[in-house]
Scaffold this active site. Structure first.
Site, mmCIF file in Angstrom:
data_model
loop_
_atom_site.group_PDB
_atom_site.id
_atom_site.type_symbol
_atom_site.label_atom_id
_atom_site.label_comp_id
_atom_site.label_asym_id
_atom_site.label_seq_id
_atom_site.Cartn_x
_atom_site.Cartn_y
_atom_site.Cartn_z
ATOM 1 N N GLY A 44 0.778 -1.235 0.000
ATOM 2 C CA GLY A 44 0.000 0.000 0.000
ATOM 3 C C GLY A 44 0.806 1.280 0.000
ATOM 4 O O GLY A 44 0.324 2.316 0.480
ATOM 5 N N THR A 45 2.019 1.269 -0.577
ATOM 6 C CA THR A 45 2.775 2.527 -0.597
ATOM 7 C C THR A 45 2.122 3.554 -1.533
ATOM 8 O O THR A 45 2.214 4.757 -1.288
ATOM 9 C CB THR A 45 4.252 2.316 -1.004
ATOM 10 N N ASN A 46 1.483 3.091 -2.593
ATOM 11 C CA ASN A 46 0.775 4.047 -3.460
ATOM 12 C C ASN A 46 -0.458 4.606 -2.762
ATOM 13 O O ASN A 46 -0.797 5.781 -2.935
ATOM 14 C CB ASN A 46 0.401 3.396 -4.798
ATOM 15 N N MET B 115 -3.921 -6.778 -7.381
ATOM 16 C CA MET B 115 -3.244 -7.848 -8.127
ATOM 17 C C MET B 115 -4.181 -8.784 -8.894
ATOM 18 O O MET B 115 -3.738 -9.811 -9.377
ATOM 19 C CB MET B 115 -2.351 -8.656 -7.182
ATOM 20 N N ILE C 134 -7.128 -9.278 -12.062
ATOM 21 C CA ILE C 134 -7.698 -8.640 -13.249
ATOM 22 C C ILE C 134 -9.207 -8.589 -13.076
ATOM 23 O O ILE C 134 -9.864 -9.621 -12.865
ATOM 24 C CB ILE C 134 -7.269 -9.402 -14.521
ATOM 25 N N LEU C 135 -9.737 -7.388 -13.115
ATOM 26 C CA LEU C 135 -11.180 -7.206 -12.910
ATOM 27 C C LEU C 135 -11.893 -7.352 -14.249
ATOM 28 O O LEU C 135 -11.359 -6.995 -15.294
ATOM 29 C CB LEU C 135 -11.426 -5.840 -12.268
ATOM 30 N N ASN D 89 -5.467 3.048 -13.030
ATOM 31 C CA ASN D 89 -4.479 2.052 -12.573
ATOM 32 C C ASN D 89 -3.082 2.658 -12.638
ATOM 33 O O ASN D 89 -2.783 3.443 -13.538
ATOM 34 C CB ASN D 89 -4.544 0.820 -13.486
ATOM 35 N N HIS E 227 0.801 1.503 -13.149
ATOM 36 C CA HIS E 227 1.599 0.357 -13.611
ATOM 37 C C HIS E 227 3.077 0.741 -13.565
ATOM 38 O O HIS E 227 3.452 1.820 -14.041
ATOM 39 C CB HIS E 227 1.191 -0.031 -15.045
HETATM 40 C C1 GAR Z 1 3.353 -0.973 -7.387
HETATM 41 O O1 GAR Z 1 4.656 -0.919 -7.910
HETATM 42 C C2 GAR Z 1 2.340 -0.946 -8.529
HETATM 43 O O2 GAR Z 1 2.725 -0.137 -9.596
HETATM 44 C C3 GAR Z 1 2.337 -2.403 -8.927
HETATM 45 O O3 GAR Z 1 2.394 -3.106 -7.711
HETATM 46 C C4 GAR Z 1 3.087 -2.336 -6.730
HETATM 47 C C5 GAR Z 1 2.216 -2.217 -5.502
HETATM 48 O O4 GAR Z 1 2.896 -1.567 -4.455
HETATM 49 N N1 GAR Z 1 1.186 -2.711 -9.708
HETATM 50 C C6 GAR Z 1 1.210 -3.592 -10.719
HETATM 51 O O5 GAR Z 1 2.191 -4.237 -11.017
HETATM 52 C C7 GAR Z 1 -0.097 -3.741 -11.469
HETATM 53 N N2 GAR Z 1 0.115 -4.378 -12.731
HETATM 54 P P1 GAR Z 1 2.105 -0.863 -3.249
HETATM 55 O O6 GAR Z 1 1.128 -1.886 -2.662
HETATM 56 O O7 GAR Z 1 3.208 -0.558 -2.280
HETATM 57 O O8 GAR Z 1 1.430 0.362 -3.770
#
Ligand code: GAR
Length: 208
Positions: A12-14, A91, A93-94, A108, A110
């Protein structure tokens, strides 16, 4: 005020970047109204709780297919009157049920420069492993609208990050998060909430 739901599966850093941007006043027209996790163990749930955001677990294990999970999720988002859905490290695909309920209202993030290193099987650390194995000198992050094609929807923002000769998947992932993802995701959410995004075919126009 647009009501935002953030969908997560892991660290969940994003999500944290969105919480921090909101707290700094950088998303004035959006409210982080709900965090939905596909796993009860995701640390992202703790981040949401710390910020006082309501949470819900839609556990993939309790559904027989991605489609069944998507239908339950779509119903929840409509019940909570969500305007914008943000996939922040989600993670799964919806399926089309969510995309048709939220046309050009699902975003999203990526961790690569789409159309490189994207699509089925390109998620998390795998994306960076594949970028390094290919030998690219530049990678980065993309924020895009979600369409029915995996990682194929209209691009909102992208930011490039240089690859170093001594990078590992982990160091590249960290730099792309810090320099790109955590910046362009909150920016794109702010633009959406300010009604500054319009979509024409594949192209997203950003108004001043
Ligand atoms: C992030 O790097 C995001 O871009 C990636 O998963 C990580 C989640 O990190 N998403 C994908 O690869 C989707 N195809 P987070 O939980 O720390 O935000």
């Amino acid at each position: 005020m647009k009501r935002i739901a953030v969908l997560v599966s892991g660290g969940g850093t994003n999500l944290q970047a969105l919480i921090d941007a909101k707290q700094r006043g950088e998303i004035p027209n959006g409210k982080l109204a709900l965090v939905v996790s596909s796993s009860p163990r995701a640390y992202a749930l703790q981040r949401a709780a710390n910020a006082g955001i309501p949470t819900k677990v839609i556990d993939r294990k309790e559904f027989s297919s991605n489609q069944e999970m998507t239908v339950a999720l779509t119903q929840l988002l409509k019940e909570k009157e969500i305007d914008l859905v943000v996939l922040a490290g989600f993670m799964y695909i919806l399926t089309s049920e969510l995309v048709s309920a939220y046309p050009n209202a699902i975003i999203n993030v990526h961790p690569a420069l789409i159309p490189s290193f994207c699509g089925d099987g390109f998620y998390g650390l795998h994306v960076h492993e594949k970028a390094l194995a290919y030998g690219v000198k530049v990678s980065g992050a993309t924020v895009h609208f979600v369409s029915e094609e995996c990682d194929g929807g209209p691009i909102i923002l992208q930011k490039a990050v240089s690859v170093r000769s001594d990078d590992t998947p982990e160091t590249l992932q960290k730099r792309i998060m810090e320099q790109a993802e955590w910046k362009i995701l909150p920016q794109a959410v702010c633009l959406f909430c300010d009604d500054k995004l319009s979509v024409e075919g594949r192209v997203v126009h950003i108004s001043e």
